[in-house]
Design a protein around this motif. Structure first.
Motif, PDB file in Angstrom:
ATOM      1  N   LEU A  84      47.476  -7.972  55.029  1.00  0.00           N
ATOM      2  CA  LEU A  84      46.286  -8.005  54.250  1.00  0.00           C
ATOM      3  C   LEU A  84      46.080  -6.808  52.834  1.00  0.00           C
ATOM      4  O   LEU A  84      45.950  -7.283  51.926  1.00  0.00           O
ATOM      5  CB  LEU A  84      44.963  -8.021  54.774  1.00  0.00           C
ATOM      6  CG  LEU A  84      43.791  -8.629  54.156  1.00  0.00           C
ATOM      7  CD1 LEU A  84      43.961 -10.072  53.408  1.00  0.00           C
ATOM      8  CD2 LEU A  84      42.589  -8.717  54.871  1.00  0.00           C
ATOM      9  N   TYR A 108      47.541 -13.643  49.382  1.00  0.00           N
ATOM     10  CA  TYR A 108      46.302 -12.952  49.945  1.00  0.00           C
ATOM     11  C   TYR A 108      45.432 -13.677  50.826  1.00  0.00           C
ATOM     12  O   TYR A 108      45.271 -13.371  51.942  1.00  0.00           O
ATOM     13  CB  TYR A 108      45.630 -12.479  48.914  1.00  0.00           C
ATOM     14  CG  TYR A 108      44.250 -11.843  49.160  1.00  0.00           C
ATOM     15  CD1 TYR A 108      44.395 -10.405  49.754  1.00  0.00           C
ATOM     16  CD2 TYR A 108      42.995 -12.449  49.044  1.00  0.00           C
ATOM     17  CE1 TYR A 108      43.017  -9.905  50.128  1.00  0.00           C
ATOM     18  CE2 TYR A 108      41.969 -12.010  49.445  1.00  0.00           C
ATOM     19  CZ  TYR A 108      42.093 -10.747  49.836  1.00  0.00           C
ATOM     20  OH  TYR A 108      40.717 -10.093  50.157  1.00  0.00           O
ATOM     21  N   ALA A 111      47.433 -13.811  54.161  1.00  0.00           N
ATOM     22  CA  ALA A 111      47.343 -12.692  54.826  1.00  0.00           C
ATOM     23  C   ALA A 111      45.846 -12.710  55.434  1.00  0.00           C
ATOM     24  O   ALA A 111      45.590 -12.362  56.737  1.00  0.00           O
ATOM     25  CB  ALA A 111      47.439 -11.456  54.055  1.00  0.00           C
ATOM     26  N   GLN A 112      44.680 -13.253  54.649  1.00  0.00           N
ATOM     27  CA  GLN A 112      43.349 -13.116  55.445  1.00  0.00           C
ATOM     28  C   GLN A 112      43.298 -14.319  56.563  1.00  0.00           C
ATOM     29  O   GLN A 112      42.516 -13.945  57.568  1.00  0.00           O
ATOM     30  CB  GLN A 112      42.277 -13.834  54.203  1.00  0.00           C
ATOM     31  CG  GLN A 112      41.968 -12.623  53.204  1.00  0.00           C
ATOM     32  CD  GLN A 112      40.891 -13.242  52.386  1.00  0.00           C
ATOM     33  OE1 GLN A 112      40.970 -14.335  51.888  1.00  0.00           O
ATOM     34  NE2 GLN A 112      40.021 -12.423  52.071  1.00  0.00           N
TER      35      GLN A 112
END
Length: 240
Positions: A84, A108, A111-112
């Protein structure tokens, strides 16, 4: 207990269980040898003992594997945090250069999502109390075997103690209603009087001798020195 401590502890217990089970590892061969050599050992006792040590070995393996899984989930969580951070840096770099951010944004967000999944998976490995409180009774020690479904501790919210009656007769119970005002005194605190309110009255009589109903009283304040299980007297101001 930290992950490292859990791994060390379960590893030691596993080695102990393997050592204890080793003499019973080849059960059939041992019993056959005893029969040939008139060994006085009782085969039934031997089999029962073998089952006990085998069960302990299986449990030790299960505990060790859970510790391994816990360590893996923690590693996955740290990896997700790192990914992240990297995705955020990449997104910021692309934004600063006025480039198309759609790919960086997607990475992103992914990744969250991975971090949330890792956090949820790790949370499922932890037993969390449903409320904040104090452990008032602990029936096990580190390293002891516990049986699923059997309580091993009592957790109490000592900031919200309540009074439960044990001797309210059916005649009095019929006159008590929720929100009735109560004056509560305590045998251990003779100079203390606390106001309270009836929360509810049981619909069924309590088990035991006589016909008595449980009434639960909420205290307006918790006096200093009051402890779980102390004897109280409730003077209920019943409605006319």
């Amino acid at each position: 207990m930290s992950i490292t401590e859990a791994l060390n502890f379960t590893s030691i217990k596993l080695e102990e269980a393997r050592t204890n089970f080793e003499p019973y590892k080849y059960l059939e061969e041992r019993l056959e040898w005893e029969m040939r050599n008139d060994d006085p050992e009782n085969p039934k006792v031997y089999k029962d003992t073998a089952k006990i040590y085998k069960k302990r070995l299986d449990d030790a393996w299960a505990d060790f594997n859970r510790a391994i899984r816990w360590a893996k989930l923690e590693a996955d969580l740290q990896q997700a945090k790192s990914e992240l951070d990297n995705a955020l840096k990449e997104f910021n770099a692309v934004s600063d250069n006025s480039q198309d951010t759609s790919l960086a944004r997607a990475q992103y967000l992914a990744a969250q999502a991975n971090l949330s999944a890792a956090q949820a998976a790790l949370a499922n490995m932890e037993l969390t109390a449903p409320f904040d409180g104090v452990v008032c009774n602990l029936d096990t020690r580190v390293g002891e075997w516990v049986t699923p479904g059997i309580p091993i501790l009592q957790l109490g919210d000592l900031d919200n103690l309540r009074v439960e009656t044990t001797d309210l007769s059916e005649i009095d119970a019929a006159r008590v209603h929720p929100q009735d005002v109560v004056l509560v005194t305590f045998d251990a605190l003779p100079d203390v009087v606390v106001n309270g309110t009836v929360l509810w009255v049981a619909n069924k009589s309590a088990e035991g001798s006589g016909v008595n109903y449980t009434v639960v009283v909420a205290l307006d304040a918790i006096p200093a020195g009051l402890r779980w299980g102390m004897t109280a007297f409730a003077d209920i101001e019943v409605s006319p």
